[in-house]
Design a protein around this motif. Structure first.
Motif, PDB file in Angstrom:
ATOM      1  N   PRO A 119       0.836  -1.215   0.000  1.00  0.00           N
ATOM      2  CA  PRO A 119       0.000   0.000   0.000  1.00  0.00           C
ATOM      3  C   PRO A 119       0.869   1.262   0.000  1.00  0.00           C
ATOM      4  CG  PRO A 119       0.087  -0.950   2.202  1.00  0.00           C
ATOM      5  CD  PRO A 119       0.849  -1.882   1.319  1.00  0.00           C
ATOM      6  N   PRO A 120       0.269   2.417  -0.325  1.00  0.00           N
ATOM      7  CA  PRO A 120       1.028   3.680  -0.240  1.00  0.00           C
ATOM      8  C   PRO A 120       1.560   3.890   1.184  1.00  0.00           C
ATOM      9  CG  PRO A 120      -1.094   4.022  -1.341  1.00  0.00           C
ATOM     10  CD  PRO A 120      -1.112   2.632  -0.792  1.00  0.00           C
ATOM     11  N   ALA A 121       2.600   4.694   1.305  1.00  0.00           N
ATOM     12  CA  ALA A 121       3.209   4.951   2.618  1.00  0.00           C
ATOM     13  C   ALA A 121       2.156   5.469   3.591  1.00  0.00           C
ATOM     14  CB  ALA A 121       4.341   5.963   2.473  1.00  0.00           C
ATOM     15  N   LYS A 122       2.195   4.970   4.830  1.00  0.00           N
ATOM     16  CA  LYS A 122       1.168   5.374   5.807  1.00  0.00           C
ATOM     17  C   LYS A 122       1.327   6.833   6.191  1.00  0.00           C
ATOM     18  CE  LYS A 122       0.996   0.698   7.501  1.00  0.00           C
ATOM     19  NZ  LYS A 122       2.373   0.167   7.387  1.00  0.00           N
ATOM     20  N   GLU A 123       2.585   7.221   6.362  1.00  0.00           N
ATOM     21  CA  GLU A 123       2.812   8.633   6.677  1.00  0.00           C
ATOM     22  C   GLU A 123       3.499   9.286   5.488  1.00  0.00           C
ATOM     23  OE1 GLU A 123       5.060   8.651  10.320  1.00  0.00           O
ATOM     24  OE2 GLU A 123       3.718   7.078  11.059  1.00  0.00           O
ATOM     25  N   HIS A 124       3.399  10.610   5.421  1.00  0.00           N
ATOM     26  CA  HIS A 124       4.048  11.347   4.347  1.00  0.00           C
ATOM     27  C   HIS A 124       5.544  11.024   4.329  1.00  0.00           C
ATOM     28  CE1 HIS A 124       4.497  14.612   1.461  1.00  0.00           C
ATOM     29  NE2 HIS A 124       5.642  14.891   2.092  1.00  0.00           N
ATOM     30  N   ASN A 125       6.012  10.507   3.204  1.00  0.00           N
ATOM     31  CA  ASN A 125       7.412  10.104   3.097  1.00  0.00           C
ATOM     32  C   ASN A 125       8.147  11.105   2.208  1.00  0.00           C
ATOM     33  OD1 ASN A 125       9.840   8.915   2.637  1.00  0.00           O
ATOM     34  ND2 ASN A 125       9.019   6.857   2.335  1.00  0.00           N
ATOM     35  N   PRO A 126       8.834  12.058   2.816  1.00  0.00           N
ATOM     36  CA  PRO A 126       9.427  13.139   2.012  1.00  0.00           C
ATOM     37  C   PRO A 126      10.440  12.627   0.996  1.00  0.00           C
ATOM     38  CG  PRO A 126      10.265  13.167   4.276  1.00  0.00           C
ATOM     39  CD  PRO A 126       9.183  12.141   4.238  1.00  0.00           C
ATOM     40  N   PHE A 156       5.173   7.165  -1.576  1.00  0.00           N
ATOM     41  CA  PHE A 156       5.727   5.818  -1.741  1.00  0.00           C
ATOM     42  C   PHE A 156       6.530   5.374  -0.511  1.00  0.00           C
ATOM     43  CE2 PHE A 156       5.231   7.512  -6.025  1.00  0.00           C
ATOM     44  CZ  PHE A 156       4.584   6.475  -6.663  1.00  0.00           C
ATOM     45  N   ALA A 157       6.392   4.102  -0.161  1.00  0.00           N
ATOM     46  CA  ALA A 157       7.129   3.574   0.989  1.00  0.00           C
ATOM     47  C   ALA A 157       8.593   3.306   0.637  1.00  0.00           C
ATOM     48  CB  ALA A 157       6.466   2.296   1.482  1.00  0.00           C
ATOM     49  N   ILE A 158       8.842   2.920  -0.616  1.00  0.00           N
ATOM     50  CA  ILE A 158      10.216   2.722  -1.098  1.00  0.00           C
ATOM     51  C   ILE A 158      10.343   3.425  -2.446  1.00  0.00           C
ATOM     52  CG2 ILE A 158      10.835   0.567   0.124  1.00  0.00           C
ATOM     53  CD1 ILE A 158       9.613  -1.026  -2.162  1.00  0.00           C
ATOM     54  N   SER A 159      11.541   3.512  -2.960  1.00  0.00           N
ATOM     55  CA  SER A 159      11.763   4.274  -4.196  1.00  0.00           C
ATOM     56  C   SER A 159      10.858   3.807  -5.332  1.00  0.00           C
ATOM     57  CB  SER A 159      13.225   4.117  -4.640  1.00  0.00           C
ATOM     58  OG  SER A 159      13.343   4.497  -6.011  1.00  0.00           O
ATOM     59  N   ILE A 193       9.452  -9.397  -6.051  1.00  0.00           N
ATOM     60  CA  ILE A 193       9.744  -8.153  -6.771  1.00  0.00           C
ATOM     61  C   ILE A 193       8.608  -7.172  -6.500  1.00  0.00           C
ATOM     62  CG2 ILE A 193      10.961  -9.402  -8.611  1.00  0.00           C
ATOM     63  CD1 ILE A 193       8.563  -8.680 -10.457  1.00  0.00           C
ATOM     64  N   ALA A 194       8.849  -5.887  -6.775  1.00  0.00           N
ATOM     65  CA  ALA A 194       7.795  -4.875  -6.621  1.00  0.00           C
ATOM     66  C   ALA A 194       8.005  -3.746  -7.611  1.00  0.00           C
ATOM     67  CB  ALA A 194       7.780  -4.330  -5.193  1.00  0.00           C
ATOM     68  N   LEU A 195       6.907  -3.347  -8.279  1.00  0.00           N
ATOM     69  CA  LEU A 195       6.935  -2.228  -9.227  1.00  0.00           C
ATOM     70  C   LEU A 195       5.878  -1.210  -8.814  1.00  0.00           C
ATOM     71  CD1 LEU A 195       7.648  -4.963 -11.026  1.00  0.00           C
ATOM     72  CD2 LEU A 195       7.583  -3.320 -12.906  1.00  0.00           C
ATOM     73  N   ALA A 196       6.242   0.064  -8.931  1.00  0.00           N
ATOM     74  CA  ALA A 196       5.385   1.141  -8.413  1.00  0.00           C
ATOM     75  C   ALA A 196       4.163   1.401  -9.287  1.00  0.00           C
ATOM     76  CB  ALA A 196       6.200   2.419  -8.297  1.00  0.00           C
ATOM     77  N   ASN A 197       3.076   1.792  -8.627  1.00  0.00           N
ATOM     78  CA  ASN A 197       1.882   2.295  -9.309  1.00  0.00           C
ATOM     79  C   ASN A 197       1.766   3.790  -9.041  1.00  0.00           C
ATOM     80  OD1 ASN A 197       0.967  -0.315 -10.155  1.00  0.00           O
ATOM     81  ND2 ASN A 197       0.344  -0.681  -8.030  1.00  0.00           N
ATOM     82  N   GLY A 198       0.989   4.493  -9.869  1.00  0.00           N
ATOM     83  CA  GLY A 198       0.874   5.943  -9.768  1.00  0.00           C
ATOM     84  C   GLY A 198       0.319   6.436  -8.429  1.00  0.00           C
ATOM     85  N   ASP A 199      -0.487   5.611  -7.758  1.00  0.00           N
ATOM     86  CA  ASP A 199      -1.157   6.070  -6.535  1.00  0.00           C
ATOM     87  C   ASP A 199      -0.318   5.901  -5.275  1.00  0.00           C
ATOM     88  OD1 ASP A 199      -1.090   3.373  -6.199  1.00  0.00           O
ATOM     89  OD2 ASP A 199      -3.256   3.113  -5.893  1.00  0.00           O
ATOM     90  N   GLY A 200       0.969   5.514  -5.439  1.00  0.00           N
ATOM     91  CA  GLY A 200       1.818   5.341  -4.269  1.00  0.00           C
ATOM     92  C   GLY A 200       1.949   3.886  -3.849  1.00  0.00           C
ATOM     93  N   SER A 201       1.098   3.019  -4.399  1.00  0.00           N
ATOM     94  CA  SER A 201       1.195   1.590  -4.064  1.00  0.00           C
ATOM     95  C   SER A 201       2.214   0.901  -4.977  1.00  0.00           C
ATOM     96  CB  SER A 201      -0.174   0.933  -4.220  1.00  0.00           C
ATOM     97  OG  SER A 201      -0.521   0.890  -5.598  1.00  0.00           O
ATOM     98  N   PHE A 202       2.509  -0.336  -4.646  1.00  0.00           N
ATOM     99  CA  PHE A 202       3.341  -1.182  -5.512  1.00  0.00           C
ATOM    100  C   PHE A 202       2.591  -2.483  -5.787  1.00  0.00           C
ATOM    101  CE2 PHE A 202       6.403   1.646  -3.759  1.00  0.00           C
ATOM    102  CZ  PHE A 202       7.482   1.682  -4.632  1.00  0.00           C
TER     103      PHE A 202
END
Lengths: 463, 463
Positions: B202-209, B215-218, B233-242
């Motif tokens: 899921p997207p990062a729970k807190e704002h990740n500067p 995003f929780a990771i790059s 493996i994990a690939l990013a989605n536009g909404d902050g999730s992977f």
């Protein structure tokens, strides 16, 4: 209650499997999409058969299933002690198959199939259903597999439930296709660039005292007219005729697109064959008979878990006909499976699992051997190095008996040696032969030609 | 009258092919057995997707078909400049894909498919028919190919006639099966012993500067947790999730048959991943999501004579996802075919023939590369010899530019180099690299470790 099984396909392997299972007490229903071939007229023939050569593996498996049945269905076989090579000038040269006179045996596919169907009819616990085309199998997780068939009545379907399904429905197997929906089956089909056309050699026109009166050429050989990348072969039938087959690349066959081109081609390449077939008949057949394709099929595994289904014969391993092993191997499948059912006291799940695991290497081996043997057959035996090695192979085989086994002997006459084992043994012997050959050539050059001549004479005397 | 074509399958390749043909003036009907995916709710998701990485071949082909369409459908891609390797302790190490910052791009399969369907809707000469399952194609010798579909209404069939058929219906293609009834098609399907399971970060729970807040990771790396014969493996989605995917042997996955075994396995092997997925969510997904199989499909030829039918994309060449080329290659199929139609001025028979003849070697090449890349991905980069060679490869690539091209660069960033050519070039470079490596090792042992350290520093500075 006996376990019930649907055997799909009443060809050679399907019939034998049905008999073997019925004799073990299973309640068998044998389905085929065709009508009963025993009711067919000559006009119904598909003109696409290649005569069969039954050898040790086929015979041993038939006998394993039932000695009496084996005797009855094999009563009309014609032993063939070797190849008869026809050159361009019509000269014939015999090459023996076995070291000690062992034979392979010519038999018409239709005749054998019909005898096996008669045996099926004799058994109480086999029901035979023709005109039933398998359209679907609903596999359930354990108890019942429901087979759906379309029958001759257009858009009528019938459903039957069985404990398990045995697919013997040939290279284009519907059983296999249904199983592929259930399991991760590796599968490949490969067409080789070779078309075949059935021709027909009639019985001798006049009484031929040399060959039992009725045959135009020796019935006890597999006749080959090797011509490089194409060839003609002929195998005897009981009535004095031969079933002959032309094999050649598709582009060659397609280039012969007029009667006169066909005629020129046949006269130039197979003059003595044309003489016994009849020119008009040969050209007619070449022009109008259906053109068959040759395909190799490999797959793995052969079974569904929980003993729900398994495939045997061409459905599991279609091969090209150049080692004469397709049907022999299919019959061996039946024997191997029955032995595993015995070993596991009828536990199908365990037997099928072991079958897939153990049988694969043998099936892959014979598929490969059959493919490479096309070259040997169609090119004939030409190079003198090859001939020398072949003669050494025979000489060692005769001298050392069980300690030295030519590949052909192992494949065709030794049902006790699995195909993959035969290849392993051959590999080892090949290395020794190459070494011996090199030694002989070295000695020949050192000792002059005298030694070589002496050796050749010695080898020839042993034939 | 424009020529009419049935495109079977409204997936990624089918949509692009439909657009390309429509823009060339063909009258296109695009069929799919599914319902319109744009009407689906989240619940309808099949939970079996692996995110796509679109790179040069895919992008070039989209642009070739239509620059504006390409811009629109690619607007949400997330560039990935390299891999991010996660070790057992949660440490991350970045590895660049390109020599000069080139990126591959993460995109959700569903999002891309829906955008392409929107583009299809915009074109007047494409008719889109969902809920149509191909059941048969009656190929006639030249003019009309009749396609029979079953529709959602049980046992209703519909028939349509077209000048030709383009099959883009995936690895289990029905178009291919129908073509196999008409021609001698070599075909193989092979399952690799690898199961995949979709997980969700899921997207990062807190704002990740650090990563755009959400995003929780790059998001700009393809994350890999390589663990020998299995990996995550994990690939990013536009909404902050992977979208994350686990890959591992079937026996391993089947051995994890309780929640506690799954939990132990995940915590031991992927502690940092479990933290961002959530332990309960990870175990739930691993336990309940469908388990996907990975299959390679090869076949040849791809077309029927007289320009009656052709297959593209997974229908013709299903590959494992480890080089990120499946969709890129399918899009390239469309470009190659369109260019051949242009070259032959719309003569389909000639274009299809040349396609089968020329495209095969490239398709076989990428299928093989994808298969061998599993090892590189799942084992990570470990041996120091391998690392040295990799660094030399990069160094030479940067220094010599077009004269030295690492394989990954050619496959992913150079749409102008056909796959088979890339392998040829790689083979040559590999020999040179091995030679260089040997020389370096020799010099190191002669000159002591000082030289090696110097060299390592030089190599590292170039990264």
């Amino acid at each position: 209650m006996p376990e019930t099984v649907a055997v799909i396909g009443a060809g050679l392997v399907g019939c034998l499997a049905a008999v073997a299972l019925a004799k073990r007490g299973y309640e068998v229903t044998l389905f085929d999409y065709r009508l009963d071939p025993r009711l067919a007229t000559t006009q119904d023939r598909n003109l696409r058969s290649i005569n069969l050569a039954i050898s040790a593996r086929g015979i041993t498996s038939l006998e394993y299933v039932d000695k009496e049945i084996s005797k009855r269905v094999l009563k009309d076989i014609i032993p063939m002690q070797g190849r008869m090579i026809h050159d361009l000038k019509g000269r014939q040269e015999a090459q023996k198959y076995g070291l000690f006179g062992e034979c392979i045996n010519s038999i018409d596919r239709g005749v054998l199939n019909n005898s096996l169907l008669d045996e099926v009819d004799n058994l109480e616990n086999i029901t035979l259903k023709f005109g039933h085309k398998l359209s679907q199998i609903k596999f359930t997780s354990a108890a019942k597999q429901t087979c759906v068939f379309t029958t001759d009545e257009v858009s009528t379907t019938e459903e039957y439930a069985f404990d398990f399904v045995l697919g013997c429905d040939g290279a284009y197997s519907s059983t296999r296709a249904q199983m592929q929906r259930e399991l991760r089956m590796n599968f490949s089909q490969e067409y080789i660039d070779c078309c075949y056309i059935e021709l027909y050699v009639p019985p001798a026109k006049e009484h031929n005292p040399e060959f039992n009166g009725k045959f135009a050429i020796s019935p006890n050989h597999l006749h080959i007219w090797p011509r490089g990348n194409y060839m003609l072969i002929a195998l005897a039938n009981g009535d004095g005729s031969f079933t002959s087959t032309f094999f050649g690349p598709w582009s060659l066959v397609e280039s012969l697109d007029t009667r006169s081109k066909i005629q020129d081609f046949l006269i130039t390449n197979f003059p003595d064959a044309v003489e016994i077939i009849g020119l008009k008949q040969a050209v007619d057949a070449f022009e109008s008979h259906p053109r068959g394709a040759l395909m190799c099929v490999e797959c793995s595994p052969y079974h569904l878990s929980q003993g729900r289904a398994i495939i045997l014969g061409d459905a599991a391993h279609s091969m090209v006909p150049f080692y004469g092993q397709g049907m022999n191997c299919g019959f061996e499948d039946v024997r191997v499976l029955m032995q595993l059912l015995d070993k596991h006291s009828g536990n199908r799940a365990a037997a099928f699992e072991e079958y897939s695991y153990k049988r694969h290497i043998d099936l892959v081996s014979i598929i490969k051997l059959a493919k490479t043997n096309y070259k040997e057959m169609s090119h004939g035996v030409t190079s003198s190095l090859y001939l020398l090695r072949k003669k050494l192979d025979t000489l060692l085989g005769r001298a050392l008996k069980d300690k030295w086994l030519p590949l052909y002997t192992m494949v065709s006459f030794r049902a006790d040696i699995p195909y993959h084992k035969a290849i392993q043994i051959e590999q080892r012997q090949k290395r020794i032969l190459a070494y011996l050959q090199a030694a002989i050539i070295a000695m020949t050059s050192l000792g002059g030609l005298g030694f070589y001549k002496l050796l050749r004479r010695a080898l020839n005397n042993r034939r």
